[in-house]
Design an enzyme around this catalytic site. Structure first.
Site, mmCIF file in Angstrom:
data_model
loop_
_atom_site.group_PDB
_atom_site.id
_atom_site.type_symbol
_atom_site.label_atom_id
_atom_site.label_comp_id
_atom_site.label_asym_id
_atom_site.label_seq_id
_atom_site.Cartn_x
_atom_site.Cartn_y
_atom_site.Cartn_z
ATOM 1 N N ALA A 1 35.131 50.007 -9.748
ATOM 2 C CA ALA A 1 36.597 48.546 -8.766
ATOM 3 C C ALA A 1 37.113 49.039 -8.304
ATOM 4 C CB ALA A 1 37.525 47.838 -9.955
ATOM 5 N N ARG A 2 38.393 49.684 -8.095
ATOM 6 C CA ARG A 2 39.000 50.197 -7.032
ATOM 7 C C ARG A 2 40.085 51.372 -8.773
ATOM 8 N NH1 ARG A 2 36.674 49.205 -3.332
ATOM 9 N NH2 ARG A 2 37.827 48.617 -1.963
ATOM 10 N N ASP B 1 32.837 55.615 -11.010
ATOM 11 C CA ASP B 1 32.244 55.218 -9.094
ATOM 12 C C ASP B 1 33.710 56.128 -8.401
ATOM 13 O OD1 ASP B 1 30.788 55.331 -7.504
ATOM 14 O OD2 ASP B 1 31.519 53.413 -7.209
ATOM 15 N N GLU C 1 40.736 58.915 -3.835
ATOM 16 C CA GLU C 1 39.337 59.398 -4.025
ATOM 17 C C GLU C 1 39.326 60.960 -2.721
ATOM 18 O OE1 GLU C 1 36.904 56.288 -2.669
ATOM 19 O OE2 GLU C 1 37.134 55.314 -4.687
ATOM 20 N N HIS D 1 31.947 57.044 -5.160
ATOM 21 C CA HIS D 1 32.456 55.582 -4.675
ATOM 22 C C HIS D 1 31.319 55.017 -3.926
ATOM 23 C CE1 HIS D 1 35.869 52.721 -3.755
ATOM 24 N NE2 HIS D 1 34.892 52.134 -3.535
#
Length: 311
Positions: free
Chosen positions: A227-228, A252, A257, A284
């Site tokens: 998700a985040r 992910d 990031e 991501h």
């Protein structure tokens, strides 16, 4: 309508929009300064996440009728300002929900079966069967936090694995069915073996998973986050792994990031995470498949067509 596309998109979107009679300017390399200078002449914007849709930019967009977000997350868009101006917002969560669901499941299976560790060892000539003994997903209780497009798609992928599926959504009710049990957050924390996060980034979810929150799970869990990253920090993941509260993680997304912009603390904590064999990373890309690249276009164009049928 006159539409400006400011991010990389599958080029099929050009023909799709032109077929509906729109004038399209595809400018994926456009700078923010150039957008500010040009946006007043456009009625539509199609974006990914490169440029924040903040008040400064939106105030310049005097003719704007809609924004199309090629993806699911809306955290870089000033939603309140859009609402006051009557600007329609389309997003394409349906376009990449299947990709996210498959990625989450694939990451979980890789984690359970130590696929990445085993692959690395075999390439080095290490044949360690016992050290790579895995876990079966069958019989586990999988908790899903957030039952929107992504959470529901993930539940569908789990249906054939003989697992128990619990789902919690603070803002959605009545979605339980023969395969999915709609439960409270407390019940999910009491019974889950696996937690998969499928919530947007909001002031409420940012940093939600503190050390104390994760300690509230009755059993040690495996964590999936597609998700985040900002919902849980590197530090919290490390601490909960150290304490055995987490058994492993599929990540992910990360709290930051941009590696080159890590704080000293983030750099230290990420380096610790990167040394762990029970953490599976990806950059991501859960919703970033060849198929979803086209599906996102189809969803966006269909939404525009439905809302502006005579444009």
């Amino acid at each position: 309508m006159k539409i400006l596309i400011i991010d990389e998109m599958h080029l099929s979107i050009m023909d799709m929009l032109k077929l509906e009679g729109h004038e399209v300017n595809y400018a994926p390399k456009i700078t923010r300064a150039e957008i500010l200078d040009q946006v007043a002449s456009y009625e539509g914007l199609i974006i990914r996440s490169k440029t924040p849709m903040d008040r400064e930019l939106l105030e310049k967009a005097s003719q704007l009728k809609f924004i199309g977000r090629a993806g699911a997350g809306l955290d870089q868009i000033d939603l309140k300002y859009l609402e006051t101006k009557g600007v329609k917002l389309f997003h394409a969560a349906k376009g990449n929900r299947d990709a996210v669901a498959e990625h989450a499941l694939g990451g979980l299976l890789a984690l359970f079966n130590q696929v990445i560790k085993a692959d690395r060892e075999v390439r080095k000539g290490i044949w360690d069967r016992e050290g790579n003994r895995g876990h079966e997903l069958m019989g586990k209780t999988v908790g899903i936090m957030g039952f929107g497009n992504m959470g529901e798609a993930f539940a569908k992928r789990l249906a054939g694995f003989d697992v128990r599926i619990l789902a919690y959504d603070k803002y959605k009710l009545g979605f339980g069915n023969g395969q999915v049990e709609e439960v409270s957050w407390e019940k999910l924390k009491e019974e889950a073996d696996v937690l998969s996060i499928h919530v947007p980034l909001t002031p409420e979810t940012r940093g939600f998973f503190t050390l104390e929150e994760v300690k509230g799970f009755k059993k040690p869990i495996w964590l999936i986050n597609t998700a985040r990253g900002e919902v849980i920090s590197f530090s919290t993941i490390n601490q909960t792994l150290d304490q055995g509260i987490l058994r492993g993680a599929v990540l992910d997304v990360l709290e930051n990031e941009k590696f080159q912009k890590f704080t000293d603390s983030q750099k230290e904590e990420f380096e610790r995470l990167a040394q762990r064999e029970n953490v599976v990373f990806s950059p991501h890309v859960a919703g970033w498949t060849f198929e979803s690249y086209v599906k996102i276009n189809e969803v966006l164009v269909e939404n525009i067509k439905e809302f502006f049928p005579n444009s």
